[in-house]
Design a protein around this motif. Sequence first.
Motif, PDB file in Angstrom:
ATOM      1  N   VAL A 161       0.838  -1.210   0.000  1.00 54.62           N
ATOM      2  CA  VAL A 161       0.000   0.000   0.000  1.00 54.62           C
ATOM      3  C   VAL A 161       0.865   1.249   0.000  1.00 54.62           C
ATOM      4  O   VAL A 161       0.594   2.223  -0.711  1.00 54.62           O
ATOM      5  CB  VAL A 161      -0.953  -0.015   1.220  1.00 54.62           C
ATOM      6  N   ALA A 162       1.958   1.240   0.803  1.00 51.18           N
ATOM      7  CA  ALA A 162       2.850   2.399   0.843  1.00 51.18           C
ATOM      8  C   ALA A 162       3.532   2.619  -0.500  1.00 51.18           C
ATOM      9  O   ALA A 162       3.664   3.756  -0.972  1.00 51.18           O
ATOM     10  CB  ALA A 162       3.889   2.222   1.954  1.00 51.18           C
ATOM     11  N   ASP A 163       3.956   1.507  -1.154  1.00 54.06           N
ATOM     12  CA  ASP A 163       4.604   1.641  -2.464  1.00 54.06           C
ATOM     13  C   ASP A 163       3.639   2.185  -3.502  1.00 54.06           C
ATOM     14  O   ASP A 163       3.999   3.029  -4.335  1.00 54.06           O
ATOM     15  CB  ASP A 163       5.152   0.285  -2.907  1.00 54.06           C
ATOM     16  N   GLU A 164       2.392   1.693  -3.467  1.00 49.13           N
ATOM     17  CA  GLU A 164       1.397   2.192  -4.424  1.00 49.13           C
ATOM     18  C   GLU A 164       1.117   3.665  -4.210  1.00 49.13           C
ATOM     19  O   GLU A 164       0.952   4.435  -5.164  1.00 49.13           O
ATOM     20  CB  GLU A 164       0.112   1.376  -4.302  1.00 49.13           C
ATOM     21  N   ALA A 165       1.071   4.087  -2.933  1.00 49.37           N
ATOM     22  CA  ALA A 165       0.837   5.506  -2.648  1.00 49.37           C
ATOM     23  C   ALA A 165       1.994   6.359  -3.161  1.00 49.37           C
ATOM     24  O   ALA A 165       1.795   7.454  -3.688  1.00 49.37           O
ATOM     25  CB  ALA A 165       0.646   5.711  -1.149  1.00 49.37           C
ATOM     26  N   THR A 166       3.233   5.836  -3.008  1.00 51.37           N
ATOM     27  CA  THR A 166       4.397   6.578  -3.489  1.00 51.37           C
ATOM     28  C   THR A 166       4.371   6.705  -5.007  1.00 51.37           C
ATOM     29  O   THR A 166       4.615   7.787  -5.562  1.00 51.37           O
ATOM     30  CB  THR A 166       5.686   5.864  -3.050  1.00 51.37           C
ATOM     31  N   GLU A 167       4.055   5.604  -5.710  1.00 47.90           N
ATOM     32  CA  GLU A 167       4.009   5.655  -7.167  1.00 47.90           C
ATOM     33  C   GLU A 167       2.914   6.586  -7.670  1.00 47.90           C
ATOM     34  O   GLU A 167       3.092   7.342  -8.617  1.00 47.90           O
ATOM     35  CB  GLU A 167       3.793   4.248  -7.716  1.00 47.90           C
ATOM     36  N   THR A 168       1.741   6.541  -7.016  1.00 47.88           N
ATOM     37  CA  THR A 168       0.638   7.403  -7.431  1.00 47.88           C
ATOM     38  C   THR A 168       0.979   8.865  -7.233  1.00 47.88           C
ATOM     39  O   THR A 168       0.717   9.720  -8.090  1.00 47.88           O
ATOM     40  CB  THR A 168      -0.630   7.051  -6.629  1.00 47.88           C
ATOM     41  N   ALA A 169       1.593   9.183  -6.093  1.00 40.36           N
ATOM     42  CA  ALA A 169       1.917  10.575  -5.810  1.00 40.36           C
ATOM     43  C   ALA A 169       3.047  11.073  -6.705  1.00 40.36           C
ATOM     44  O   ALA A 169       3.146  12.272  -6.987  1.00 40.36           O
ATOM     45  CB  ALA A 169       2.319  10.723  -4.336  1.00 40.36           C
ATOM     46  N   ALA A 170       3.923  10.156  -7.184  1.00 39.47           N
ATOM     47  CA  ALA A 170       5.063  10.575  -7.990  1.00 39.47           C
ATOM     48  C   ALA A 170       4.713  10.779  -9.458  1.00 39.47           C
ATOM     49  O   ALA A 170       5.509  11.337 -10.214  1.00 39.47           O
ATOM     50  CB  ALA A 170       6.181   9.538  -7.888  1.00 39.47           C
TER      51      ALA A 170
END
Length: 482
Positions: free
Chosen positions: A207-216
């Motif tokens: 979930v944290a990785d997906e949030a990072t990719e989405t925000a980037a």
Amino acid sequence: MVQVLEFKLPDLGEGLTEAEIVRWLVEVGDVVAIDQPVVEVETAKAMVEVPCPYGGVVTARFGEEGSELPVGAPLLTVAVGATEASSASPEDDGPAAVEPSGDSGSGNVLVGYGTGAPAARRRRIRPERVGAPAAPTPTPAPVSVAEPVAVPAAIGEVNGRQGPVAVVSPLVRRLARQHEIDLRRLTGSGPDGLILRADVDSAIRRVADEATETAARPAAEPVVAEAPTAAVASTAVASTAVASAAASATAERIPLRGVRGAVADKLTRSRSEIPDATCWVDADATELMAARAAMNAASGPSGGPKVSVLALLARICAAALARYPELNSTVDTAAREIVRLPGVHLGFAAQTERGLVVPVVRDAHTRNAESIGAEIARLTELARTGKLSPAQLTGGTFTLNNYGVFGVDGSTPIINHPEAAMLGVGRIMPKPWVHNGELAVRQVVQLSLTFDHRVCDGGTAGGFLRYVADCVEQPAVLLRTL
């Protein structure tokens, strides 16, 4: 007949609800005897070797080293009767059966198991005794050494919906709730699909990785050219999200469990339930140090263990509590009563590699300084090796905290719940001091008393602390009460 029995993590006492597996002492396929230790676990109190109440062949283990199991969770399974069946004599002329024997069993008391765990005993069945032909002997089902017993699914509420979830540990469920992870969408890596803590941790990282990719991802061009303010706001939000997600992904998370978790729970409860207050005083410890030196000199080079400063302060505390019993008490919040305790069980704070522990010197009010010192030394050694039992870490009525060993002068102690007071002692060091009307260099120590304001007022607390300081400054004062 071979029977596979499930051994669950027993109640280890003192209100403990979970334990961490430190080291397995047996492997799958090993033959174990009744009461043989099979695993070493660490609770919030101590390291404990858990004995198995069954004898047989280990067919499965549950939990890896370093994982936590709640009380009542499956620990291992044992095929009882397997060793007897494999050692049957070929000269036996009749079929054999396995039945419990009432004259043997586990001698260890495990909550939920008692002391009557059955051992296997062979009994010869003779057809002529019952007057009928012998029935064919059923072949026992083969026992798979590597096949674990199925773990029942727990029923609970996850994200507002009811249903079965393949998870045993309440710690895993709580961790999933905290991070809004739907357990029904996870595939467990444990036996029979059991969801482990590692599965939830992996889901949190995803979930944290997906949030990072989405925000980037680059923000889309604004549709309305006349709204530059909105575009700037969108860029700012995206930047904030990227920074927050990056910080969450790189931050180190340390679980509050074991000794550290128990300390955190106790200190939090102390702060939330006890209206505490602190008073302190500086005392001239020169005479106390001289008295200690004289005691140790009188014992000679081989006259026994030396008397420590902590032992002298502990004896002073016991004498002070006899004069001010209000501080040797606890509060029954449900009954709204102050409970005065008859004996002084003195706890002392000890720093170990596993964290802060508080061993308890039983009946300190009946001991002299030498006896208290010997008991402190014994308990300290057990604390350093992680061999303190839960009973040696509970039941204290007053705590003495010598934080002077860390090179600090003073502190504000936090009461060791459910006790009513704690005395803190800073380092003893040379300082300028007015002695007999003249400035001199003396050995000075700061004493801090934190007390529960429900059990007494400042006058009582001040009287206790002043008596302790008087005994430190003039040890002869203590002789009047001995």
